[in-house]
Design a protein around this motif. Sequence first.
Motif, short mmCIF file in Angstrom:
data_model
loop_
_atom_site.label_atom_id
_atom_site.label_comp_id
_atom_site.label_asym_id
_atom_site.label_seq_id
_atom_site.Cartn_x
_atom_site.Cartn_y
_atom_site.Cartn_z
N ALA A 1 -1.28 -0.09 8.75
CA ALA A 1 -1.52 1.35 8.61
C ALA A 1 -2.70 1.61 7.67
O ALA A 1 -3.49 2.54 7.89
N PHE A 2 -2.83 0.78 6.64
CA PHE A 2 -3.95 0.94 5.72
C PHE A 2 -5.27 0.61 6.41
O PHE A 2 -6.28 1.29 6.20
N VAL A 3 -5.27 -0.40 7.27
CA VAL A 3 -6.46 -0.70 8.08
C VAL A 3 -6.88 0.54 8.86
O VAL A 3 -8.04 0.95 8.84
N LYS A 4 -5.93 1.14 9.57
CA LYS A 4 -6.24 2.33 10.38
C LYS A 4 -6.75 3.48 9.54
O LYS A 4 -7.72 4.16 9.91
N ASP B 1 6.28 -10.48 8.06
CA ASP B 1 6.22 -10.00 6.67
C ASP B 1 6.65 -8.54 6.62
O ASP B 1 6.17 -7.73 7.42
N VAL B 2 7.53 -8.21 5.69
CA VAL B 2 7.96 -6.82 5.55
C VAL B 2 6.78 -5.89 5.28
O VAL B 2 6.84 -4.70 5.61
N LEU B 3 5.70 -6.39 4.73
CA LEU B 3 4.55 -5.56 4.37
C LEU B 3 3.54 -5.37 5.50
O LEU B 3 2.59 -4.61 5.35
N ARG B 4 3.74 -6.03 6.62
CA ARG B 4 2.75 -5.97 7.69
C ARG B 4 2.47 -4.55 8.18
O ARG B 4 1.31 -4.16 8.34
N SER B 5 3.48 -3.74 8.40
CA SER B 5 3.26 -2.38 8.92
C SER B 5 2.38 -1.55 8.00
O SER B 5 1.48 -0.86 8.46
N GLU B 6 2.63 -1.64 6.69
CA GLU B 6 1.82 -0.83 5.78
C GLU B 6 0.41 -1.39 5.66
O GLU B 6 -0.55 -0.63 5.50
N THR C 1 0.80 -1.23 0.00
CA THR C 1 0.00 0.00 0.00
C THR C 1 0.83 1.27 0.00
O THR C 1 0.28 2.37 -0.02
N ASN C 2 2.17 1.13 0.03
CA ASN C 2 3.00 2.32 0.10
C ASN C 2 4.42 2.00 -0.36
O ASN C 2 5.00 1.00 0.05
N ALA C 3 4.96 2.85 -1.18
CA ALA C 3 6.34 2.68 -1.66
C ALA C 3 7.32 3.28 -0.65
O ALA C 3 7.92 4.31 -0.87
N CYS C 4 7.43 2.63 0.47
CA CYS C 4 8.31 3.08 1.55
C CYS C 4 8.95 1.84 2.16
O CYS C 4 8.25 0.87 2.45
N PHE C 5 10.25 1.88 2.36
CA PHE C 5 10.97 0.70 2.81
C PHE C 5 11.57 0.85 4.21
O PHE C 5 12.47 0.11 4.58
N ASN C 6 11.05 1.81 4.98
CA ASN C 6 11.61 2.07 6.30
C ASN C 6 10.60 1.88 7.43
O ASN C 6 10.76 2.44 8.50
N THR C 7 9.57 1.07 7.19
CA THR C 7 8.60 0.81 8.25
C THR C 7 9.21 -0.14 9.28
O THR C 7 10.22 -0.78 9.02
N PRO C 8 8.59 -0.24 10.44
CA PRO C 8 9.13 -1.17 11.45
C PRO C 8 9.29 -2.60 10.94
O PRO C 8 10.31 -3.24 11.21
#
Length: 140
Positions: A91-94, A83-88, A17-24
């Motif tokens: 965040a999309f749920v929120k 999963d590396v994608l879990r944070s995004e 959901t986001n092109a960002c690679f620095n999430t937790p």
Amino acid sequence: MRGGPAIHKLLLYYPVTNACFNTPTYCQFAVDYYLYREGMKWFWDQYTACMEDRNQIMASPLRASEERLKNFPDTMIINGEADVLRSEGEAFVKKLRCAGVAVTAVLVPRTIHDFVMLNALDQTNACRMAMDMSVTWMNT
């Protein structure tokens, strides 16, 4: 968003959901958990290497305003814990909830990315549970 057909429900497994690679979770699960951080960078480069394109809400819907998301259909998002994608995904749920969208969020413990798509994991409790929940949710 573009006047296409009405979508009744939206089911997303471990969504991008986001092109960002620095999430937790990008930091926590960067290596040794099936989908690597560097692998996701490669996938994004195949999709588009242009940051302007990556920042567009059609590529990174997490960047959309709540106003733009308010008409999303009821949504179910299933994330794997490792999963590396879990944070995004979380965040999309929120963000969808803040926009007033009915969201069902599921976090499946001790699972990796693609756990519902990998043949080797097809008969695991995690995969079967996620699939059963998905079917039940879609049919309600």
